[in-house]
Design an enzyme around this catalytic site. Structure first.
Site, PDB file in Angstrom:
ATOM      1  N   ASP A   1       0.868  -1.190   0.000  1.00  0.00           N
ATOM      2  CA  ASP A   1       0.000   0.000   0.000  1.00  0.00           C
ATOM      3  C   ASP A   1       0.900   1.233   0.000  1.00  0.00           C
ATOM      4  OD1 ASP A   1       0.780   0.440   2.708  1.00  0.00           O
ATOM      5  OD2 ASP A   1      -0.881  -0.812   3.408  1.00  0.00           O
TER       6      ASP A   1
ATOM      7  N   LYS B   1      -4.515  -0.065  -2.228  1.00  0.00           N
ATOM      8  CA  LYS B   1      -5.261  -1.049  -1.425  1.00  0.00           C
ATOM      9  C   LYS B   1      -6.539  -0.413  -0.897  1.00  0.00           C
ATOM     10  CE  LYS B   1      -4.117  -2.154   3.191  1.00  0.00           C
ATOM     11  NZ  LYS B   1      -3.165  -2.627   4.204  1.00  0.00           N
TER      12      LYS B   1
ATOM     13  N   ASP C   1      -0.642  -9.280  10.046  1.00  0.00           N
ATOM     14  CA  ASP C   1      -1.642  -9.511  11.090  1.00  0.00           C
ATOM     15  C   ASP C   1      -2.552 -10.663  10.643  1.00  0.00           C
ATOM     16  OD1 ASP C   1      -3.216  -9.296  13.304  1.00  0.00           O
ATOM     17  OD2 ASP C   1      -4.154  -7.407  12.760  1.00  0.00           O
TER      18      ASP C   1
ATOM     19  N   GLY D   1      -3.091 -11.355   7.534  1.00  0.00           N
ATOM     20  CA  GLY D   1      -2.554 -11.847   6.257  1.00  0.00           C
ATOM     21  C   GLY D   1      -3.367 -11.361   5.064  1.00  0.00           C
ATOM     22  N   GLY D   2      -4.506 -10.721   5.328  1.00  0.00           N
ATOM     23  CA  GLY D   2      -5.383 -10.273   4.234  1.00  0.00           C
ATOM     24  C   GLY D   2      -4.671  -9.373   3.243  1.00  0.00           C
TER      25      GLY D   2
HETATM   26  C1  R5P Z   1      -1.674  -1.428   7.198  1.00  0.00           C
HETATM   27  O1  R5P Z   1      -1.687  -0.269   6.813  1.00  0.00           O
HETATM   28  C2  R5P Z   1      -0.434  -2.143   7.633  1.00  0.00           C
HETATM   29  O2  R5P Z   1       0.704  -1.536   7.106  1.00  0.00           O
HETATM   30  C3  R5P Z   1      -0.477  -3.604   7.260  1.00  0.00           C
HETATM   31  O3  R5P Z   1      -0.494  -3.723   5.852  1.00  0.00           O
HETATM   32  C4  R5P Z   1      -1.692  -4.273   7.818  1.00  0.00           C
HETATM   33  O4  R5P Z   1      -1.867  -3.896   9.154  1.00  0.00           O
HETATM   34  C5  R5P Z   1      -1.600  -5.764   7.733  1.00  0.00           C
HETATM   35  O5  R5P Z   1      -2.756  -6.316   8.299  1.00  0.00           O
HETATM   36  P1  R5P Z   1      -3.397  -7.636   7.716  1.00  0.00           P
HETATM   37  O6  R5P Z   1      -2.314  -8.671   7.714  1.00  0.00           O
HETATM   38  O7  R5P Z   1      -4.502  -7.944   8.686  1.00  0.00           O
HETATM   39  O8  R5P Z   1      -3.930  -7.309   6.367  1.00  0.00           O
END
Ligand code: R5P
Length: 313
Positions: A165, A190, A218, A220-221
């Site tokens: 992102d 994103k 977190d 993984g999404g």
């Molecule tokens: C969001 O802005 C963070 O930089 C990470 O991309 C995000 O927190 C990852 O979370 P998840 O693994 O739940 O998509």
């Protein structure tokens, strides 16, 4: 400087850090009364000393509360200065003020300040917006050199560093610069929808080999969606480097099946080694942490510059 470390993070400090050398390891006990309340007792005098608390403000809440209570206890015991060394600074994803919604980064900063913390040192804070929410100076250490050293172990030919992102672009540029060769950076747009994370566009060219670099893994999404988009764009070999493995749920375990050849995560979050076994390769953050401790222990002639107004609400 005397360093007091939460038991969850003890493995991040070298065994030879003891009472004899500087920074020295301070002794304390943490426990709970029978009704569940936390208590702290210091076993070393700290009056007039500079102290560091190694503890993260992050789930589980016990970790957050123990960090705060320990800092407060040190201050009340006469510590001259208390620095929080938070390997992972949780709540930093709540970094934008929205009416009626909590601004977790400002809350975490206010709590640390109220506990007597004068300075926060962390690894790879989520964003500059989060940092600006803190009413005390925050130093965020980049893992770029660590990631670059890992990348240099393999072939760099045709490698593109990709940000999942826009918020990760600077992080990726730092890694590309630390690699020291011409490694292009691309990024993805994103969106979070009701169905989860969706990547709508890839900005920049990607070669057949890609490393996705992000601050947090977190659910993984984010990375699963980014991988799908990268494969559509022609990437054949995808690897992932992440600073903080918060690893909630089980979906992140699908990354290898989604075509990710290698997932490297540092050990800033307690338990990542055990939980990530079989899926993740865990990188040792201790050397970076020790550099931070040495810098924090260095005598201060002037207070650290803050650079910008602090304490967003
Ligand atoms: C969001 O802005 C963070 O930089 C990470 O991309 C995000 O927190 C990852 O979370 P998840 O693994 O739940 O998509």
């Amino acid at each position: 400087m005397i360093v007091f470390c939460l038991p969850q993070h003890r493995a991040l400090l070298p065994a030879e850090l003891d009472g004899a050398s500087e920074p020295a390891l301070g002794r304390c006990r943490l426990g709970r009364f029978s009704d569940g309340e936390l208590w702290v007792e210091l076993d070393d005098p700290v009056a007039g000393r500079d102290c560091a608390v190694v503890g993260s403000l992050a789930p589980p809440d016990e970790q957050t509360l123990s960090t705060l209570l320990l800092a407060h206890t040190l201050r009340r015991a006469g510590a001259r200065r208390v620095v929080a060394l938070a390997p992972y600074l949780g709540y930093a994803r709540q970094d934008r003020a929205k009416p009626g919604r909590s601004l977790g980064a400002a809350w975490a900063g206010a709590l640390l300040q109220a506990a007597g913390v004068e300075e926060v040192i962390t690894i790879d804070v989520h964003s500059a917006d989060a940092e600006a929410c803190f009413p005390v100076p925050v130093t965020s250490l980049s893992p770029a050199r660590l990631f670059a050293a890992e990348l240099r172990r393999g072939s760099l030919e045709g490698l593109t560093v990709v940000a999942p992102d826009e918020g990760a672009v600077d992080r990726c540029a730092a890694v590309a610069a630390a690699v020291g060769v011409e490694a292009p950076v691309a990024y993805m747009r994103k969106e979070r929808t009701a169905e989860g994370v969706v990547h709508r566009a890839l900005v920049g060219e990607v070669g057949s080999r890609v490393v996705l670099v992000d601050d947090i893994l977190d659910t993984g999404g984010t990375l699963l969606s980014a991988c799908a988009e990268l494969r559509r764009a022609g990437a054949r070999e995808i690897s992932v480097m992440v600073t903080h493995g918060t690893l909630s749920g089980e979906r992140w375990r699908e990354l290898p099946a989604a075509g990710v050849r290698r997932i490297q995560v540092t050990d800033t979050v307690p338990g990542v080694r055990e939980r990530g076994r079989d899926v993740l390769e865990v990188l040792d953050i201790a050397p970076l942490l020790m550099e931070a401790l040495a810098a924090a222990a260095a005598p201060r002639l002037t207070p650290p510059a803050t650079g910008r107004p602090r304490g967003g609400v």
